[in-house]
Write a protein that holds these residues in place. Structure first.
Motif, PDB file in Angstrom:
ATOM      1  N   ARG A  21       0.843  -1.196   0.000  1.00  0.00           N
ATOM      2  CA  ARG A  21       0.000   0.000   0.000  1.00  0.00           C
ATOM      3  C   ARG A  21       0.878   1.246   0.000  1.00  0.00           C
ATOM      4  O   ARG A  21       2.014   1.220   0.464  1.00  0.00           O
ATOM      5  N   PRO A  22       0.351   2.366  -0.477  1.00  0.00           N
ATOM      6  CA  PRO A  22       1.163   3.571  -0.639  1.00  0.00           C
ATOM      7  C   PRO A  22       1.916   4.038   0.599  1.00  0.00           C
ATOM      8  O   PRO A  22       3.068   4.404   0.515  1.00  0.00           O
ATOM      9  N   GLY A  23       1.327   4.062   1.788  1.00  0.00           N
ATOM     10  CA  GLY A  23       2.011   4.568   2.973  1.00  0.00           C
ATOM     11  C   GLY A  23       2.693   3.498   3.794  1.00  0.00           C
ATOM     12  O   GLY A  23       3.156   3.755   4.888  1.00  0.00           O
ATOM     13  N   ARG A  24       2.759   2.305   3.264  1.00  0.00           N
ATOM     14  CA  ARG A  24       3.260   1.166   4.020  1.00  0.00           C
ATOM     15  C   ARG A  24       4.757   0.969   3.799  1.00  0.00           C
ATOM     16  O   ARG A  24       5.223   0.919   2.675  1.00  0.00           O
ATOM     17  N   ALA A  25       5.483   0.853   4.915  1.00  0.00           N
ATOM     18  CA  ALA A  25       6.917   0.579   4.856  1.00  0.00           C
ATOM     19  C   ALA A  25       7.156  -0.698   5.645  1.00  0.00           C
ATOM     20  O   ALA A  25       6.498  -0.945   6.661  1.00  0.00           O
ATOM     21  N   GLU A  26       8.092  -1.516   5.177  1.00  0.00           N
ATOM     22  CA  GLU A  26       8.404  -2.713   5.946  1.00  0.00           C
ATOM     23  C   GLU A  26       9.842  -3.138   5.733  1.00  0.00           C
ATOM     24  O   GLU A  26      10.484  -2.771   4.750  1.00  0.00           O
ATOM     25  N   ALA A  27      10.318  -3.888   6.711  1.00  0.00           N
ATOM     26  CA  ALA A  27      11.666  -4.458   6.645  1.00  0.00           C
ATOM     27  C   ALA A  27      11.608  -5.801   7.349  1.00  0.00           C
ATOM     28  O   ALA A  27      10.773  -6.019   8.231  1.00  0.00           O
ATOM     29  N   LEU A  38       0.272  13.174  -0.737  1.00  0.00           N
ATOM     30  CA  LEU A  38       1.443  14.039  -0.615  1.00  0.00           C
ATOM     31  C   LEU A  38       2.471  13.490   0.382  1.00  0.00           C
ATOM     32  O   LEU A  38       3.671  13.638   0.178  1.00  0.00           O
ATOM     33  N   THR A  39       2.000  12.885   1.450  1.00  0.00           N
ATOM     34  CA  THR A  39       2.914  12.462   2.512  1.00  0.00           C
ATOM     35  C   THR A  39       3.371  11.016   2.392  1.00  0.00           C
ATOM     36  O   THR A  39       4.445  10.674   2.883  1.00  0.00           O
ATOM     37  N   ASP A  40       2.589  10.153   1.756  1.00  0.00           N
ATOM     38  CA  ASP A  40       2.930   8.725   1.694  1.00  0.00           C
ATOM     39  C   ASP A  40       4.302   8.434   1.081  1.00  0.00           C
ATOM     40  O   ASP A  40       5.062   7.648   1.650  1.00  0.00           O
ATOM     41  N   PRO A  41       4.662   9.049  -0.052  1.00  0.00           N
ATOM     42  CA  PRO A  41       5.974   8.723  -0.625  1.00  0.00           C
ATOM     43  C   PRO A  41       7.139   9.065   0.316  1.00  0.00           C
ATOM     44  O   PRO A  41       8.090   8.289   0.434  1.00  0.00           O
ATOM     45  N   VAL A  42       7.040  10.186   1.001  1.00  0.00           N
ATOM     46  CA  VAL A  42       8.115  10.588   1.923  1.00  0.00           C
ATOM     47  C   VAL A  42       8.130   9.669   3.141  1.00  0.00           C
ATOM     48  O   VAL A  42       9.187   9.180   3.557  1.00  0.00           O
ATOM     49  N   LEU A  43       6.958   9.429   3.727  1.00  0.00           N
ATOM     50  CA  LEU A  43       6.886   8.557   4.902  1.00  0.00           C
ATOM     51  C   LEU A  43       7.375   7.153   4.591  1.00  0.00           C
ATOM     52  O   LEU A  43       8.101   6.549   5.374  1.00  0.00           O
ATOM     53  N   ARG A  44       6.963   6.609   3.456  1.00  0.00           N
ATOM     54  CA  ARG A  44       7.347   5.245   3.086  1.00  0.00           C
ATOM     55  C   ARG A  44       8.868   5.119   3.007  1.00  0.00           C
ATOM     56  O   ARG A  44       9.453   4.192   3.550  1.00  0.00           O
ATOM     57  N   ASP A  47       2.356   1.294   8.750  1.00  0.00           N
ATOM     58  CA  ASP A  47       1.375   1.808   7.794  1.00  0.00           C
ATOM     59  C   ASP A  47       0.774   3.061   8.432  1.00  0.00           C
ATOM     60  O   ASP A  47      -0.180   2.982   9.197  1.00  0.00           O
ATOM     61  N   VAL A  48       1.414   4.206   8.171  1.00  0.00           N
ATOM     62  CA  VAL A  48       1.044   5.430   8.873  1.00  0.00           C
ATOM     63  C   VAL A  48       0.769   6.572   7.905  1.00  0.00           C
ATOM     64  O   VAL A  48       1.165   6.525   6.737  1.00  0.00           O
TER      65      VAL A  48
END
Length: 153
Positions: A2-8, A126-132, A116-117
């Motif tokens: 998902r767009p705002g989702r980051a994982e490791a 606007l914020t999802d790409p930077v947050l991810r 996922d924030v």
């Protein structure tokens, strides 16, 4: 993803229940997350609330950016099934979830950490790409630091 989702994810050289205990004592996160301290009880249970403070002097006890969370799910791993802890972010700035999944792999385990924030009041597009990107880098750093700490002992 998902767009705002980051994982490791990272394999760690301890049994799943030991890694679970280490990662779900969120006070330990202050050792791994840059510029952060965590005010939380030692043993979290379902429904517990806590706050992580991030900022240049947060570790010295001064205020910083507050990341308030509550435990929404707390299922420890067994020898055959993953553990999953979900922390819902309550703001005031970040909303969404952080999740730690610990998968047993014999004498070791694999940890997946997912954030996922979004930022309250700002458009996600606007914020999802930077947050991810920022959260993905932070999660990789955190899991590298956890692994280095375990390797040093």
């Amino acid at each position: 993803m998902r767009p705002g989702r980051a994982e490791a994810s990272r394999e760690l050289p301890l049994a799943a229940h030991e890694v679970w205990d280490l990662l779900t004592d969120v006070r330990n996160h202050a050792r791994w997350v840059p510029l952060t301290r965590v005010d939380a009880p030692q043993r979290l249970t379902l429904g517990d609330a806590f706050t992580a403070w991030t900022g240049p002097f947060a570790r010295a006890g001064l205020p910083g950016f507050a990341d308030r969370m509550v435990v929404d799910r707390f299922d420890p791993p067994t020898t055959t099934s993953p553990g999953r802890a979900t922390f819902r972010k309550l703001g005031p700035v970040l909303l969404g979830t952080a999740e730690v999944i610990v998968v047993p792999e014999g004498e070791a385990c694999v940890v997946r950490w997912v954030e996922d924030v979004h930022v309250r009041g700002l458009p996600r597009r606007l914020t999802d790409p930077v947050l991810r990107r920022a959260l993905g880098a932070m999660l990789r750093l955190v899991l590298r630091r956890v692994r280095a700490e375990l390797d040093a002992h």
